[in-house]
Write an enzyme that holds these catalytic residues in place. Structure first.
Site, mmCIF file in Angstrom:
data_model
loop_
_atom_site.group_PDB
_atom_site.id
_atom_site.type_symbol
_atom_site.label_atom_id
_atom_site.label_comp_id
_atom_site.label_asym_id
_atom_site.label_seq_id
_atom_site.Cartn_x
_atom_site.Cartn_y
_atom_site.Cartn_z
ATOM 1 C CG ASN A 12 -4.429 0.590 9.899
ATOM 2 O OD1 ASN A 12 -3.946 0.442 11.019
ATOM 3 N ND2 ASN A 12 -5.488 -0.087 9.489
ATOM 4 C CD1 TRP A 13 2.268 1.718 9.881
ATOM 5 C CD2 TRP A 13 3.609 1.370 11.640
ATOM 6 N NE1 TRP A 13 3.394 2.473 9.697
ATOM 7 C CE2 TRP A 13 4.235 2.281 10.760
ATOM 8 C CE3 TRP A 13 4.262 1.010 12.814
ATOM 9 C CZ2 TRP A 13 5.484 2.831 11.017
ATOM 10 C CZ3 TRP A 13 5.509 1.557 13.082
ATOM 11 C CH2 TRP A 13 6.114 2.459 12.191
ATOM 12 C CG HIS A 96 -9.774 -1.396 9.249
ATOM 13 N ND1 HIS A 96 -9.717 -2.706 8.832
ATOM 14 C CD2 HIS A 96 -8.938 -0.701 8.430
ATOM 15 C CE1 HIS A 96 -8.882 -2.812 7.814
ATOM 16 N NE2 HIS A 96 -8.398 -1.604 7.547
ATOM 17 C CD GLU A 98 -7.571 -5.640 8.651
ATOM 18 O OE1 GLU A 98 -7.054 -5.801 7.529
ATOM 19 O OE2 GLU A 98 -7.025 -4.982 9.563
ATOM 20 C CD GLU A 168 -9.482 0.770 4.648
ATOM 21 O OE1 GLU A 168 -8.278 0.886 4.424
ATOM 22 O OE2 GLU A 168 -9.943 0.179 5.641
ATOM 23 N N GLY A 174 -5.611 -5.663 1.426
ATOM 24 C CA GLY A 174 -4.580 -6.676 1.599
ATOM 25 C C GLY A 174 -4.592 -7.773 0.559
ATOM 26 C CB SER A 213 -4.388 -3.064 -2.799
ATOM 27 O OG SER A 213 -4.679 -4.268 -2.094
ATOM 28 N N GLY A 234 -2.397 0.571 4.047
ATOM 29 C CA GLY A 234 -2.057 -0.580 4.874
ATOM 30 C C GLY A 234 -0.618 -0.997 4.687
ATOM 31 N N GLY A 235 -0.389 -2.074 3.949
ATOM 32 C CA GLY A 235 0.937 -2.672 3.826
ATOM 33 C C GLY A 235 2.017 -1.720 3.363
#
Length: 252
Positions: A12-13, A96, A98, A168, A174, A213, A234-235
């Site tokens: 997931n960018w 998600h 967010e 998640e 993050g 993470s 994610g990252g």
């Protein structure tokens, strides 16, 4: 993990990335096609077409990051499930944390989005997870059960096994803090048991991902848990070498 649950790793960018990064990914993976998992890349919607051109020939599926629950109409900026399908998305993320936080998305709205995707032939990656204060109160299972309840009551039972559910924990997204393999497995087992209460067949077939993470150093231990079928990354999905290492950790 049963034979029917092929591991899945989705990157997931979020609101990151560029055509240059997609070119970097396609160059890196051009000669790296032997993976034991399904690989999915979820770029911002403006890059979906480029991702299809560059990454699908390398064995990647392409996914959207969100979708509208509505079919069409005067909804500026929204994208329908049919549009996602026509754009070449095999998957799309819904719910998600967010999106839930930034856009006040309810459990029912997220379930409606999942249903719209299924009707369009797109597989939803439906996210669930609790904030830190809920876990500290020992209410994480009840919190996630509420999120799942809307999905179970909205999606047709014969379609439930097609859905991918990503757990998640919000406190691990993050932050650099990862749920322990035992914490992650406990929640994944709870989710699978909740599905089994409705359909044993769906529980055996549905893929459950962990996100929060995940990185090359912890992916193998997380993915080795009985009820974890891959990850929503994610990252680390923004670095081709890290994403490749995480994909290598996901084995049938």
């Amino acid at each position: 993990m049963t034979d029917v649950r092929k591991p899945l790793v989705a990157g997931n960018w979020k609101m990151n990335g560029s055509i240059a990064l997609l070119n970097e990914f396609s160059g890196y993976f051009a000669d790296k096609r032997e993976f034991d998992c399904e690989r999915v890349i979820c770029p911002p919607s403006v890059f979906i077409s480029t991702a299809n051109t560059l990454m699908k020939p390398l064995g990647f599926a392409v996914a959207g990051q969100d979708v509208s629950a509505l079919d069409e109409g005067a909804h500026t900026g929204d994208l329908s499930a049919t549009m996602m399908a026509e754009a070449g998305c095999q998957y799309t993320i819904v719910g998600h944390s967010e999106r839930r936080t930034d856009h006040n998305e309810s459990n029912q709205l997220i379930a409606d989005k999942a249903k719209a995707l299924l009707a369009a032939g797109v597989i939803p990656i439906s996210c669930v997870g609790e904030p830190l204060e809920v876990r500290e109160q020992g209410q994480e299972q009840a919190f996630v059960a509420d999120q799942l309840s809307a999905l179970f009551s909205t999606v047709d039972l014969n379609e439930l096994a097609q859905v991918v559910i990503a757990y998640e924990p919000i406190w691990a997204i993050g932050t650099g803090v990862t749920a322990s393999p035992e914490q992650a497995q406990d929640m994944h087992a709870f989710i699978r048991s909740a599905i089994a209460a409705i359909s044993a067949d769906a529980a055996a077939r549905i893929r459950l991902l962990y996100g929060g993470s995940v990185k090359p150093s912890n992916a193998e231990e997380l993915f080795s848990q009985t009820d974890i079928d891959g990850g929503l990354i994610g990252g680390a999905s923004l670095k081709p070498e890290d994403f490749a290492a995480i994909c290598q950790a996901a084995k049938s």
